[in-house]
Design a protein around this motif. Structure first.
Motif, short mmCIF file in Angstrom:
data_model
loop_
_atom_site.label_atom_id
_atom_site.label_comp_id
_atom_site.label_asym_id
_atom_site.label_seq_id
_atom_site.Cartn_x
_atom_site.Cartn_y
_atom_site.Cartn_z
N SER A 7 0.58 -1.35 0.15
CA SER A 7 -0.03 0.01 0.11
C SER A 7 0.92 1.32 -0.01
N ILE A 10 8.24 0.89 -0.44
CA ILE A 10 8.87 -0.01 -1.23
C ILE A 10 7.94 -0.89 -1.94
N ARG A 59 -2.93 -3.58 5.03
CA ARG A 59 -4.09 -3.37 5.83
C ARG A 59 -4.77 -2.08 5.37
N ASN A 60 -4.40 -1.01 4.64
CA ASN A 60 -4.80 0.02 4.04
C ASN A 60 -5.75 -0.17 2.92
N ASN A 90 7.59 -8.05 1.68
CA ASN A 90 8.35 -6.70 1.92
C ASN A 90 7.71 -6.22 3.10
N TYR A 121 15.21 -4.94 15.57
CA TYR A 121 14.85 -4.68 14.36
C TYR A 121 16.31 -5.34 13.43
N THR A 167 15.92 4.65 3.06
CA THR A 167 14.95 4.61 1.95
C THR A 167 13.95 5.61 2.22
N THR A 208 10.85 6.46 2.86
CA THR A 208 9.41 6.06 2.82
C THR A 208 8.92 6.38 4.27
N TRP A 221 10.09 5.58 8.18
CA TRP A 221 10.90 6.31 9.28
C TRP A 221 9.97 7.10 10.14
P1 NAP Z 1 6.48 1.66 4.66
O1 NAP Z 1 6.25 2.73 3.56
O2 NAP Z 1 6.16 2.14 6.20
O3 NAP Z 1 5.64 0.61 4.13
C1 NAP Z 1 5.34 -0.74 5.04
C2 NAP Z 1 4.34 -1.48 4.14
O4 NAP Z 1 4.04 -2.60 5.02
C3 NAP Z 1 3.17 -0.64 3.97
O5 NAP Z 1 2.62 -0.99 2.82
C4 NAP Z 1 2.09 -1.28 5.19
O6 NAP Z 1 0.92 -1.14 4.69
C5 NAP Z 1 2.72 -2.61 5.49
N1 NAP Z 1 2.29 -3.01 6.69
C6 NAP Z 1 2.92 -2.72 7.78
N2 NAP Z 1 2.50 -3.43 8.94
C7 NAP Z 1 1.63 -4.22 8.38
C8 NAP Z 1 0.90 -5.59 8.94
N3 NAP Z 1 0.75 -5.72 10.32
N4 NAP Z 1 0.23 -6.02 7.93
C9 NAP Z 1 0.50 -6.03 6.58
N5 NAP Z 1 1.00 -5.09 6.17
C10 NAP Z 1 1.53 -4.13 6.91
O7 NAP Z 1 7.96 1.23 4.78
P2 NAP Z 1 8.97 0.62 3.72
O8 NAP Z 1 10.26 1.33 3.86
O9 NAP Z 1 8.11 0.53 2.38
O10 NAP Z 1 9.38 -0.73 4.24
C11 NAP Z 1 9.23 -1.77 3.19
C12 NAP Z 1 10.24 -2.91 3.88
O11 NAP Z 1 11.49 -2.39 3.41
C13 NAP Z 1 10.19 -3.16 5.47
O12 NAP Z 1 10.42 -4.50 5.46
C14 NAP Z 1 11.52 -2.64 5.92
O13 NAP Z 1 11.87 -3.06 7.23
C15 NAP Z 1 12.23 -2.47 4.68
N6 NAP Z 1 13.32 -1.70 4.82
C16 NAP Z 1 13.04 -0.26 4.76
C17 NAP Z 1 14.28 0.58 4.73
C18 NAP Z 1 13.76 2.08 4.86
O14 NAP Z 1 14.85 2.91 5.00
N7 NAP Z 1 12.68 2.64 4.26
C19 NAP Z 1 15.34 0.31 5.01
C20 NAP Z 1 15.76 -1.05 4.79
C21 NAP Z 1 14.66 -2.10 4.74
P3 NAP Z 1 -0.40 -0.80 5.69
O15 NAP Z 1 0.03 0.19 6.74
O16 NAP Z 1 -1.55 -0.24 4.94
O17 NAP Z 1 -0.64 -2.13 6.42
#
Ligand code: NAP
Length: 273
Positions: free
Chosen positions: A16, A19, A39-40, A91, A156, A189, A191, A194
């Motif tokens: 949603s 990434i 979820r959203n 993801n 984490y 990244t 998003t 943070w």
């Molecule tokens: P994000 O923008 O917060 O996205 C997280 C996604 O996961 C959203 O679509 C959220 O959607 C979903 N989510 C969260 N809790 C959930 C749950 N209980 N059930 C189902 N869906 C859930 O973060 P992002 O940066 O894209 O993160 C994606 C992945 O990249 C994660 O595994 C993170 O650890 C990894 N990562 C991120 C970074 C960074 O700096 N951003 C760096 C390294 C690794 P809903 O709220 O709609 O459920």
């Protein structure tokens, strides 16, 4: 109107936002049909509508909280029962920036259940079908904290080290069965991750923050290049290769009947007899 796809269907968790939403965009443009999970519901629906219009691909959405056992079971069932699925992008994940001892253990437990527990169950649900059908791909989103656990919150980091180790082990087991596994280790990244982690991304030096678009494009290029481990920010891949080679070189020496001499242990009766 959608046309039949040769690429099959990609199921993306956490699609949603951030990434996951970029993976959805890029994979639809590569010709995959999509199943988007998060979820959203309204965000999923808006993304699905746009991607259907732009690419003509079939895009299904499933609203699910992967920390809820019933919701998680529904996604597992989809992965087991849909033979069109050729790609799983694990993801969905959350992080934390606070030091380990300043963090609420309930939140840490929740994070482990999502980053480790749900990812494991979804992998178990997907792999037998991919093996039976003779191929497929699993992309697991880990993090650079998997190899740099002193950065950010230690739980984490531990959860992402699990994702890296599981991916390496899976690739070892599945390579001969036609299933590809890739672990992606993004650095910071830009998003909402943070915000959720309690440290909005504007607090970080811009020089270390990549856009989600560039991160995903680099990760997919790494997949195309056959990488098992992709670290989009690392300039010289040889550094990872040396690190990995050092680990593998030790592996034959990690179990022995004799403690290393530096510990000065006299051999026990059991070992000596
Ligand atoms: P994000 O923008 O917060 O996205 C997280 C996604 O996961 C959203 O679509 C959220 O959607 C979903 N989510 C969260 N809790 C959930 C749950 N209980 N059930 C189902 N869906 C859930 O973060 P992002 O940066 O894209 O993160 C994606 C992945 O990249 C994660 O595994 C993170 O650890 C990894 N990562 C991120 C970074 C960074 O700096 N951003 C760096 C390294 C690794 P809903 O709220 O709609 O459920």
């Amino acid at each position: 109107m959608t046309t039949t796809t040769k690429m099959g269907t990609a199921l993306i968790t956490g699609a949603s936002a951030g990434i996951g939403a970029i993976y959805a965009d890029r994979l639809a443009k590569r010709g995959y049909d999509l199943i988007l999970v998060a979820r959203n519901q309204s965000r999923l629906a808006a993304l699905a509508r746009r991607l259907r219009n732009e690419t003509g691909r079939s895009v299904e959405t499933i609203t699910a909280d992967l920390n809820d056992r019933v919701d998680l079971a529904r996604i597992e069932t989809t992965l087991r029962n849909n033979p069109g699925i050729t790609l799983l992008v694990n993801n969905a994940g959350v992080g934390a920036a606070a030091p380990l001892l300043n963090s609420d253990v309930e939140k840490m437990d929740e994070m482990i259940r999502l980053n480790v527990g749900a990812l494991t169950r979804l992998t178990y649900a997907a792999v037998p079908g991919l093996v039976a059908r003779g191929g497929g791909t699993i992309i697991n989103i880990s993090s650079i904290v998997a190899i740099s656990p002193e950065t950010l919150n230690g739980v984490y980091g531990g959860s992402k080290a699990f994702v890296l180790a599981l991916s390496q082990s899976l690739q070892h087991e599945l390579a001969q069965k036609g299933v590809r596994v890739q672990a992606v280790l993004p650095g910071a990244t830009a998003t909402e991750f943070w915000d959720v982690a309690g440290l909005p991304v504007h607090n970080l030096p811009t020089a270390i923050v990549m856009s989600a678009e560039d991160m995903v494009d680099a990760a997919l290029a790494g997949l195309d290049q056959g990488e098992t481990i992709t670290i989009p920010s690392l300039p010289d891949k040889a550094e990872w290769d040396e690190f990995d080679a050092a680990r593998r070189a030790m592996s034959g020496k990690l179990s022995s009947s004799v403690p290393a001499s530096r510990y000065g242990i006299k051999r026990s009766r059991m070992a000596a007899s």
